[in-house]
Every structure is written in structure tokens, then in C-alpha cells.
Design an enzyme around this catalytic site. Sequence first.
Site, PDB file in Angstrom:
ATOM      1  N   SER A 148      25.212 -12.420 -46.218  1.00  0.00           N
ATOM      2  CA  SER A 148      26.100 -12.874 -45.159  1.00  0.00           C
ATOM      3  C   SER A 148      26.667 -11.694 -44.407  1.00  0.00           C
ATOM      4  O   SER A 148      26.841 -10.604 -44.961  1.00  0.00           O
ATOM      5  CB  SER A 148      27.225 -13.741 -45.716  1.00  0.00           C
ATOM      6  OG  SER A 148      28.265 -12.911 -46.192  1.00  0.00           O
ATOM      7  N   LYS A 149      26.937 -11.952 -43.156  1.00  0.00           N
ATOM      8  CA  LYS A 149      27.468 -10.915 -42.281  1.00  0.00           C
ATOM      9  C   LYS A 149      28.808 -10.418 -42.818  1.00  0.00           C
ATOM     10  O   LYS A 149      29.080  -9.226 -42.874  1.00  0.00           O
ATOM     11  CB  LYS A 149      27.640 -11.528 -40.895  1.00  0.00           C
ATOM     12  CG  LYS A 149      28.247 -10.610 -39.881  1.00  0.00           C
ATOM     13  CD  LYS A 149      28.423 -11.359 -38.569  1.00  0.00           C
ATOM     14  CE  LYS A 149      29.189 -10.521 -37.566  1.00  0.00           C
ATOM     15  NZ  LYS A 149      29.465 -11.230 -36.338  1.00  0.00           N
TER      16      LYS A 149
END
Length: 487
Positions: free
Chosen positions: A245-246
Site C-alpha cells: 500500500s502507498k
Amino acid sequence: MPRVRFAPSPTGYLHIGSARTFIFNWLYARHNQGTVILRIDDTDVERNTQASLDSIFDGLDWLDLGPNHGADEFYRQSERIDLHVKLANDIFAKGLAYRDFTPAEHTDADVAPSGAAWLFHPAMRNMTSEESDRRAAAGEPFVLRFRVPRETREAVTFADLVYGEQSKGTADIEDFALLRSNGLPTYHMASCADDADLRISHIIRGQDHLTNTFKHVLIFEALGATPPAFAHLPLLIAPDGSKLSKRKHGPVVSVTTYRDGGFLPHSYVNFLCLLGWSPKNDREVMSRQELVDVFTLEGVNRSNATVNFTDADPFDPKAVWLNAENVRALPLDELAARALPFALAAGFHTDEAQMRQIAPLIQERIRTFKDIATVADFFFVEELAPYDAAELIPQKGDAAMAAAALEAARDILQTAEFNHDGLDAALRAGALKLGVKPGQMFQPIRVAVCGRKNAPPLFETLVVLGRETCLHRIGRALEILHTTTTA
Ligand code: GLU
């Protein structure tokens, strides 16, 4: 002929997982002479941004899968809202949906016995059509909910092309919304309306959407459409097993990180293909055409695929290796043209002509174009960065031998024919005359002109640097030697 779609929401940059989803759709379509549809899922006006859309296009364009971002047809979901609403109302007209007038903020609290999943509000689901019509006519806001057929149907089932038969009891599927209280379609409604209208034959998307698919099957059926085939793709995970995930992993999840790190687009495409898919032939380095030829959904694995990176190095070693392989196969002009911006970005003064000269000398040595800054720096700078005088001393030799070799080299380079063969012959003759091995002659010269032992082939390097620079640097090396031996 299959029709597939890639449907990004413009709420962030192009994520590595989305890029892989796009590539798998694209390969499936190209392998089967099908059609690739790019559909921008931009109905969530609060979260969409133009910057995000631009960065998705940039990322897709960088992948270099053809004109029009690699797609054959293009749609914006926001331009199709009338269709989504019409089809939602068709479902309502068939009695397969109902109006839920519960104010949004009370929905869960009103009905959920504590801890249990909220499924529906009986008073709303069972409301008479007269009352429902009256309240709607009076302007009371409502959510249009799908009436999950729990009385007549035990389960919703579909055969996933990757994960096999999937089934979920209708008792576990909530009466999900088709239209929000503002009248706009939900993701489920808009997505299925478009998939049905665009005659999508195969939905290939991340495994995180698998649970949505039970609802989608219900919507397709309610629309009187045959549900498409579904293929869910295994998740991409970080080395510690967490979902990429970012927020947690930062730029490693963005496609542009690899672009800016000096990867060839095709290396990245090839790398992404190996995340969760194995070709029958077990090959790893494959051309675009080979990928198209061998890609099948049967080769997609069920287990999550790990993207490797560390805090110090964002790039997966397999991607780096694939890129080095592809760089070796590049035509020299292309290598020069692609490496040039990275040399300039690193602050060096150079141009295409010089890059073209250097290209054959670095082709075997760079893994990504960014390496140009560390592998070829000595071609670009006026003065070398300081290096250790000990580097100049040849194997089984001493400082005196290094100095003798460099002095001889200085004389030889003044008059030698300045090409590969001329330098080769003259410097070998010089070594013979000095009574040292050729390697003992070459090493001090190499370090003098490149500032390090590990460098491209010597004679070609000398030619590219030119007589004047070589003589200057050999002079500097002699000074360095002198200073250290007399200090
Ligand atoms: N816009 C959705 C997403 O980005 C599409 C999901 C789907 O493929 O249905 O997650």
C-alpha cells in the site's frame, strides 16, 4: 472475441497492482484477438483528481503497450451516469430493489444486533409500494437497495478462472446499495451497468474484488445479462507479507518509481508478468510478442506474489536483473538516447554524440539507466573525484612500478596512434620495454583515467576520453603517487 476492461479510479497514482491488472487484461486480449477497454471509474467526484488521472495516463503510456494508453476503446464512467441510473431503475421496476428511507447516519445503529453484520432494514425491505411511492413523491431521500433473494436462493455461485468455484450464502450478503441518496450510482451499480452495456466478456481484476463479485453476479442477473467470466488475480504483497500500500510502503508501489529509476518499460512489464503468473515454458526473459503468445489465465497462480524491496533499495532484484538483460540487447543508439536524460539529471554535461560513443563501453555494466551516474561518471567530469593512491599500485608491484608505468604511458600516449589497435600495440610494447606484465602496466593507467579499477575496457575508454584528458589525468596520478610516497 473477448472484451476486457481495465477500470482505474482516478484517486491516486498508478499502483503496481493496477499496472499488473492492466497488463494481464491487455495480454489476454492480445493473445485472443480481443478488445481492451480503458474505463475511467470517475463517479466518485469527491475523491477524483485531474492530477491522479494524468498520472494514471502517464503510467500507462510509459508501459508502452500501444497508442491510446494501450487500449482500443475508451470510456469515462462519469459520462454514463444516465445509463447506470436507468438500469438501476429497471431493476427496481422488476421488484428486485427497494427504496430505503433510513437516514444514512442511522442505518447501521438502527438494525444491527451488536456485533452482527448489518444485512437490511426489515421495515424498509417490506414497505408497501404505495408507502414507498408516497414517501419518494414527498421528496424524502432514499438509497435504492438491491433485494438479495434470501427466500428463494441459498447461495450465489460463480466459477472463477483462477480461484475455482466460489460460493457465498445469500444470508451473508447484505442488501447493498445501487443508488445513493443523492441519486448517484454506487460502484457496484455503475460497474455492472457498464460491464453489461459494453459487453465485457471477462473481468480480470485484483483478488480484493472477489467478494464484490457475488453482488455483481446478482446485478448482472437482475439486468437479464449473462455474467461475464471472472478471473481474480493474486494480491501483490511486501516482503513482510503485508498487502502493498502507498500509505505503508511509499513510492515502491508507484509505477513511476521504476520509470524514474531508469528501467525500460518492457523490463517492468516482463517483471510484473512474473508476479502471480508462470508461463508453461518457465522462461523469464520474454519479449512482448512472446508474452502475448504464451499468456493464458490458466498460468495465473492463486498464491500472493511478493514484490521485493528494502528501505535502502526500492527495486526488486528480479526487475533489475531483467532490465540488465534487456539493456544488453538494446541497439546502441537507443541505449544512448535512453541513458542521456539520466546522465543529464545526475548533473553531468554530456550530449547524444558522447553517449553514443560511451554506449558500447557501458552496455554490459549498467543494470538500470540510473547506473550511468556511477558507471560512466569519469567520461563526463573535468577532474576525477579523489581516489586512493594505493589503487594505482599494480598487482605484485609497488609505487615505483606504478610511477614507471605511468611515466612510460605518458610518453607513449603523446605519440601513439589514438585508436584501439594503436594504443593496444604501443602500451604492450611499453610494458615489454619496462619489463612488467601488460596487466601491471594497464592497471595504473586505468585507475589514473577512470579513478577506479573496475571500469570498462581500457583502450576504448582511452579513445573516448581523448589524448589530452588521458595525459592530464596520468599527470595527476603521478602527482598523487608522488605526494603519498614522499609524505
Ligand atoms: N474502479 C475499480 C477499482 O479501481 C474497478 C474495480 C473493477 O475492476 O471492477 O478498484
